[in-house]
Every structure is written in C-alpha cells, then in structure tokens.
Scaffold this motif. Structure first.
Motif, PDB file in Angstrom:
ATOM      1  N   GLU A  39     -63.698  14.603 -26.501  1.00  0.00           N
ATOM      2  CA  GLU A  39     -63.314  13.479 -27.362  1.00  0.00           C
ATOM      3  C   GLU A  39     -64.151  13.462 -28.639  1.00  0.00           C
ATOM      4  O   GLU A  39     -63.645  13.133 -29.713  1.00  0.00           O
ATOM      5  CB  GLU A  39     -63.498  12.148 -26.623  1.00  0.00           C
ATOM      6  CG  GLU A  39     -62.490  11.910 -25.517  1.00  0.00           C
ATOM      7  CD  GLU A  39     -62.808  10.644 -24.724  1.00  0.00           C
ATOM      8  OE1 GLU A  39     -63.745   9.901 -25.080  1.00  0.00           O
ATOM      9  OE2 GLU A  39     -62.105  10.403 -23.725  1.00  0.00           O
ATOM     10  N   ALA A  40     -65.424  13.810 -28.529  1.00  0.00           N
ATOM     11  CA  ALA A  40     -66.296  13.835 -29.701  1.00  0.00           C
ATOM     12  C   ALA A  40     -65.822  14.865 -30.719  1.00  0.00           C
ATOM     13  O   ALA A  40     -65.771  14.589 -31.923  1.00  0.00           O
ATOM     14  CB  ALA A  40     -67.736  14.134 -29.284  1.00  0.00           C
ATOM     15  N   LEU A  41     -65.448  16.046 -30.240  1.00  0.00           N
ATOM     16  CA  LEU A  41     -64.967  17.090 -31.143  1.00  0.00           C
ATOM     17  C   LEU A  41     -63.640  16.704 -31.786  1.00  0.00           C
ATOM     18  O   LEU A  41     -63.426  16.940 -32.984  1.00  0.00           O
ATOM     19  CB  LEU A  41     -64.859  18.421 -30.403  1.00  0.00           C
ATOM     20  CG  LEU A  41     -66.186  18.970 -29.865  1.00  0.00           C
ATOM     21  CD1 LEU A  41     -65.956  20.234 -29.065  1.00  0.00           C
ATOM     22  CD2 LEU A  41     -67.193  19.186 -30.980  1.00  0.00           C
ATOM     23  N   GLU A  42     -62.744  16.084 -31.013  1.00  0.00           N
ATOM     24  CA  GLU A  42     -61.473  15.609 -31.575  1.00  0.00           C
ATOM     25  C   GLU A  42     -61.713  14.548 -32.649  1.00  0.00           C
ATOM     26  O   GLU A  42     -61.084  14.572 -33.711  1.00  0.00           O
ATOM     27  CB  GLU A  42     -60.585  15.037 -30.470  1.00  0.00           C
ATOM     28  CG  GLU A  42     -60.030  16.072 -29.523  1.00  0.00           C
ATOM     29  CD  GLU A  42     -59.317  15.453 -28.326  1.00  0.00           C
ATOM     30  OE1 GLU A  42     -59.081  14.230 -28.318  1.00  0.00           O
ATOM     31  OE2 GLU A  42     -59.016  16.210 -27.381  1.00  0.00           O
ATOM     32  N   ALA A  43     -62.624  13.617 -32.369  1.00  0.00           N
ATOM     33  CA  ALA A  43     -62.924  12.557 -33.333  1.00  0.00           C
ATOM     34  C   ALA A  43     -63.531  13.136 -34.608  1.00  0.00           C
ATOM     35  O   ALA A  43     -63.203  12.691 -35.714  1.00  0.00           O
ATOM     36  CB  ALA A  43     -63.860  11.527 -32.709  1.00  0.00           C
ATOM     37  N   ALA A  45     -63.067  16.132 -35.889  1.00  0.00           N
ATOM     38  CA  ALA A  45     -62.014  16.825 -36.642  1.00  0.00           C
ATOM     39  C   ALA A  45     -61.127  15.830 -37.383  1.00  0.00           C
ATOM     40  O   ALA A  45     -60.727  16.071 -38.523  1.00  0.00           O
ATOM     41  CB  ALA A  45     -61.171  17.677 -35.689  1.00  0.00           C
ATOM     42  N   ARG A  46     -60.863  14.711 -36.744  1.00  0.00           N
ATOM     43  CA  ARG A  46     -59.967  13.695 -37.312  1.00  0.00           C
ATOM     44  C   ARG A  46     -60.665  12.816 -38.350  1.00  0.00           C
ATOM     45  O   ARG A  46     -60.113  12.533 -39.408  1.00  0.00           O
ATOM     46  CB  ARG A  46     -59.425  12.845 -36.170  1.00  0.00           C
ATOM     47  CG  ARG A  46     -58.489  11.734 -36.568  1.00  0.00           C
ATOM     48  CD  ARG A  46     -58.104  10.859 -35.387  1.00  0.00           C
ATOM     49  NE  ARG A  46     -59.272  10.156 -34.852  1.00  0.00           N
ATOM     50  CZ  ARG A  46     -59.717  10.251 -33.601  1.00  0.00           C
ATOM     51  NH1 ARG A  46     -59.093  11.012 -32.715  1.00  0.00           N
ATOM     52  NH2 ARG A  46     -60.789   9.590 -33.202  1.00  0.00           N
ATOM     53  N   ASP A  47     -61.895  12.376 -38.045  1.00  0.00           N
ATOM     54  CA  ASP A  47     -62.534  11.327 -38.832  1.00  0.00           C
ATOM     55  C   ASP A  47     -63.675  11.786 -39.734  1.00  0.00           C
ATOM     56  O   ASP A  47     -64.112  11.014 -40.581  1.00  0.00           O
ATOM     57  CB  ASP A  47     -63.056  10.228 -37.896  1.00  0.00           C
ATOM     58  CG  ASP A  47     -61.936   9.580 -37.114  1.00  0.00           C
ATOM     59  OD1 ASP A  47     -60.908   9.229 -37.718  1.00  0.00           O
ATOM     60  OD2 ASP A  47     -62.083   9.417 -35.887  1.00  0.00           O
ATOM     61  N   ARG A  48     -64.158  12.989 -39.561  1.00  0.00           N
ATOM     62  CA  ARG A  48     -65.220  13.560 -40.395  1.00  0.00           C
ATOM     63  C   ARG A  48     -66.389  12.598 -40.644  1.00  0.00           C
ATOM     64  O   ARG A  48     -66.668  12.211 -41.778  1.00  0.00           O
ATOM     65  CB  ARG A  48     -64.655  14.039 -41.731  1.00  0.00           C
ATOM     66  CG  ARG A  48     -63.524  15.033 -41.629  1.00  0.00           C
ATOM     67  CD  ARG A  48     -63.990  16.303 -40.917  1.00  0.00           C
ATOM     68  NE  ARG A  48     -62.851  17.105 -40.560  1.00  0.00           N
ATOM     69  CZ  ARG A  48     -62.654  18.340 -40.987  1.00  0.00           C
ATOM     70  NH1 ARG A  48     -63.529  18.923 -41.744  1.00  0.00           N
ATOM     71  NH2 ARG A  48     -61.578  18.991 -40.617  1.00  0.00           N
ATOM     72  N   ALA A  69     -73.594  20.968 -30.402  1.00  0.00           N
ATOM     73  CA  ALA A  69     -73.402  22.328 -30.907  1.00  0.00           C
ATOM     74  C   ALA A  69     -72.065  22.440 -31.622  1.00  0.00           C
ATOM     75  O   ALA A  69     -71.976  23.000 -32.721  1.00  0.00           O
ATOM     76  CB  ALA A  69     -73.487  23.333 -29.761  1.00  0.00           C
ATOM     77  N   GLY A  70     -71.010  21.897 -31.010  1.00  0.00           N
ATOM     78  CA  GLY A  70     -69.689  21.952 -31.632  1.00  0.00           C
ATOM     79  C   GLY A  70     -69.625  21.173 -32.929  1.00  0.00           C
ATOM     80  O   GLY A  70     -69.028  21.634 -33.915  1.00  0.00           O
ATOM     81  N   LEU A  71     -70.250  20.005 -32.965  1.00  0.00           N
ATOM     82  CA  LEU A  71     -70.258  19.196 -34.190  1.00  0.00           C
ATOM     83  C   LEU A  71     -71.018  19.909 -35.303  1.00  0.00           C
ATOM     84  O   LEU A  71     -70.569  19.936 -36.453  1.00  0.00           O
ATOM     85  CB  LEU A  71     -70.898  17.829 -33.928  1.00  0.00           C
ATOM     86  CG  LEU A  71     -70.165  16.888 -32.993  1.00  0.00           C
ATOM     87  CD1 LEU A  71     -70.981  15.615 -32.775  1.00  0.00           C
ATOM     88  CD2 LEU A  71     -68.779  16.541 -33.515  1.00  0.00           C
ATOM     89  N   TRP A  75     -68.617  21.384 -38.197  1.00  0.00           N
ATOM     90  CA  TRP A  75     -68.531  20.521 -39.385  1.00  0.00           C
ATOM     91  C   TRP A  75     -69.878  20.223 -40.024  1.00  0.00           C
ATOM     92  O   TRP A  75     -69.959  19.421 -40.956  1.00  0.00           O
ATOM     93  CB  TRP A  75     -67.834  19.202 -39.028  1.00  0.00           C
ATOM     94  CG  TRP A  75     -66.459  19.421 -38.524  1.00  0.00           C
ATOM     95  CD1 TRP A  75     -65.323  19.605 -39.269  1.00  0.00           C
ATOM     96  CD2 TRP A  75     -66.054  19.506 -37.162  1.00  0.00           C
ATOM     97  NE1 TRP A  75     -64.253  19.812 -38.443  1.00  0.00           N
ATOM     98  CE2 TRP A  75     -64.671  19.757 -37.134  1.00  0.00           C
ATOM     99  CE3 TRP A  75     -66.732  19.406 -35.947  1.00  0.00           C
ATOM    100  CZ2 TRP A  75     -63.945  19.886 -35.965  1.00  0.00           C
ATOM    101  CZ3 TRP A  75     -66.020  19.546 -34.777  1.00  0.00           C
ATOM    102  CH2 TRP A  75     -64.636  19.784 -34.800  1.00  0.00           C
ATOM    103  N   GLY A  76     -70.949  20.801 -39.517  1.00  0.00           N
ATOM    104  CA  GLY A  76     -72.271  20.531 -40.066  1.00  0.00           C
ATOM    105  C   GLY A  76     -72.778  19.129 -39.757  1.00  0.00           C
ATOM    106  O   GLY A  76     -73.678  18.630 -40.418  1.00  0.00           O
ATOM    107  N   ILE A  77     -72.210  18.501 -38.730  1.00  0.00           N
ATOM    108  CA  ILE A  77     -72.587  17.135 -38.369  1.00  0.00           C
ATOM    109  C   ILE A  77     -73.828  17.171 -37.491  1.00  0.00           C
ATOM    110  O   ILE A  77     -73.862  17.855 -36.471  1.00  0.00           O
ATOM    111  CB  ILE A  77     -71.432  16.424 -37.634  1.00  0.00           C
ATOM    112  CG1 ILE A  77     -70.208  16.323 -38.546  1.00  0.00           C
ATOM    113  CG2 ILE A  77     -71.872  15.048 -37.135  1.00  0.00           C
ATOM    114  CD1 ILE A  77     -68.941  15.897 -37.830  1.00  0.00           C
ATOM    115  N   ARG A  78     -74.838  16.411 -37.905  1.00  0.00           N
ATOM    116  CA  ARG A  78     -76.080  16.322 -37.152  1.00  0.00           C
ATOM    117  C   ARG A  78     -76.087  15.044 -36.327  1.00  0.00           C
ATOM    118  O   ARG A  78     -75.323  14.125 -36.579  1.00  0.00           O
ATOM    119  CB  ARG A  78     -77.261  16.370 -38.110  1.00  0.00           C
ATOM    120  CG  ARG A  78     -77.326  17.718 -38.821  1.00  0.00           C
ATOM    121  CD  ARG A  78     -78.291  17.712 -39.976  1.00  0.00           C
ATOM    122  NE  ARG A  78     -79.652  17.420 -39.533  1.00  0.00           N
ATOM    123  CZ  ARG A  78     -80.604  16.978 -40.364  1.00  0.00           C
ATOM    124  NH1 ARG A  78     -80.338  16.777 -41.639  1.00  0.00           N
ATOM    125  NH2 ARG A  78     -81.818  16.730 -39.905  1.00  0.00           N
TER     126      ARG A  78
END
Length: 121
Positions: A39-43, A45-48, A69-71, A75-78
């Motif tokens: 769900e975190a990865l889907e969010a 991708a959708r909401d950046r 790791a996926g974030l 997307w470079g999300i920390r």
C-alpha cells in the motif's frame, strides 16, 4: 516552515490517526496512509509525497525496511522511522535509505512534533 506532503505508513489505525492530526496542527498535509509495504508503494506512485513516516513492522507481516527501500529507490522518498524495535541492527539496515530520523514507540505527541520540526530534506 515549508508545508510538506507526508505519507504515513503505520498498521495501527489509532496511531496513524493521531499522527495525521498532529501533522495537521503542524501545518503539513497527509497525502495518504498505508498499513502494508505494498500500500505504501502504491500511495507513493499515486501521491508523490515529500517524505514518509514509517513503522518497521507492518500489517500482513510486511516490512517497513522493504517499503523504505522501494520508496527510496523508486522515488527518492526518505523516511522518518517510528517503531518499538529500533535496535542497532535495524538502524544499520536502514542507513542505505538515508533516514530522516528515528523515534521510538511509544512516544509523546510533543516528541513526535519535535521530530517532525527537526526534519531537513
């Protein structure tokens, strides 16, 4: 202070709601919440979001480490990591994803607010 778009990744609904309310009082926007790594990865991708607040142990036996790791790679999300299990091995496993900080559960609302205020992206 910059208004941040934040993804909350927490499988305990009452804690997620509490964090969402606190973030709102600090002037930030919660763009999504998630209870599992998927769900975190889907969010993301959708909401950046600008960043994520990440628990380590998530629903469906998924891992906040894997989600982080996926974030980070996607997307470079920390993440600001919040967990009852932030031992040295866990912290070391998270280092490649450039953590924004760590906060142990249980935490006081004031400690959470201080941790968010101290964030530097």
């Amino acid at each position: 202070m910059t208004r941040l778009r934040i993804l909350i990744v927490e499988d305990e609904a009452i804690i997620a709601l509490s964090m969402e309310a606190l973030l709102g009082t600090l002037g930030h926007e919660v763009c999504a919440t998630a209870a599992t790594a998927g769900e975190a990865l889907e969010a993301a991708a959708r909401d950046r979001p600008d960043l994520a607040i990440m628990d380590i142990h998530l629903a469906d036996k998924t891992s906040g480490v894997e989600a982080a790791a996926g974030l980070f790679h996607g997307w470079g999300i920390r993440c600001l990591f919040i967990s009852g299990n932030l031992d040295d091995d866990t912290r070391a496993a998270l280092e490649p994803y450039k953590p924004l900080g760590f906060l142990n559960k249980p935490f006081l609302p004031s400690r959470f607010a201080d941790a968010v205020r101290s964030l530097t992206l």
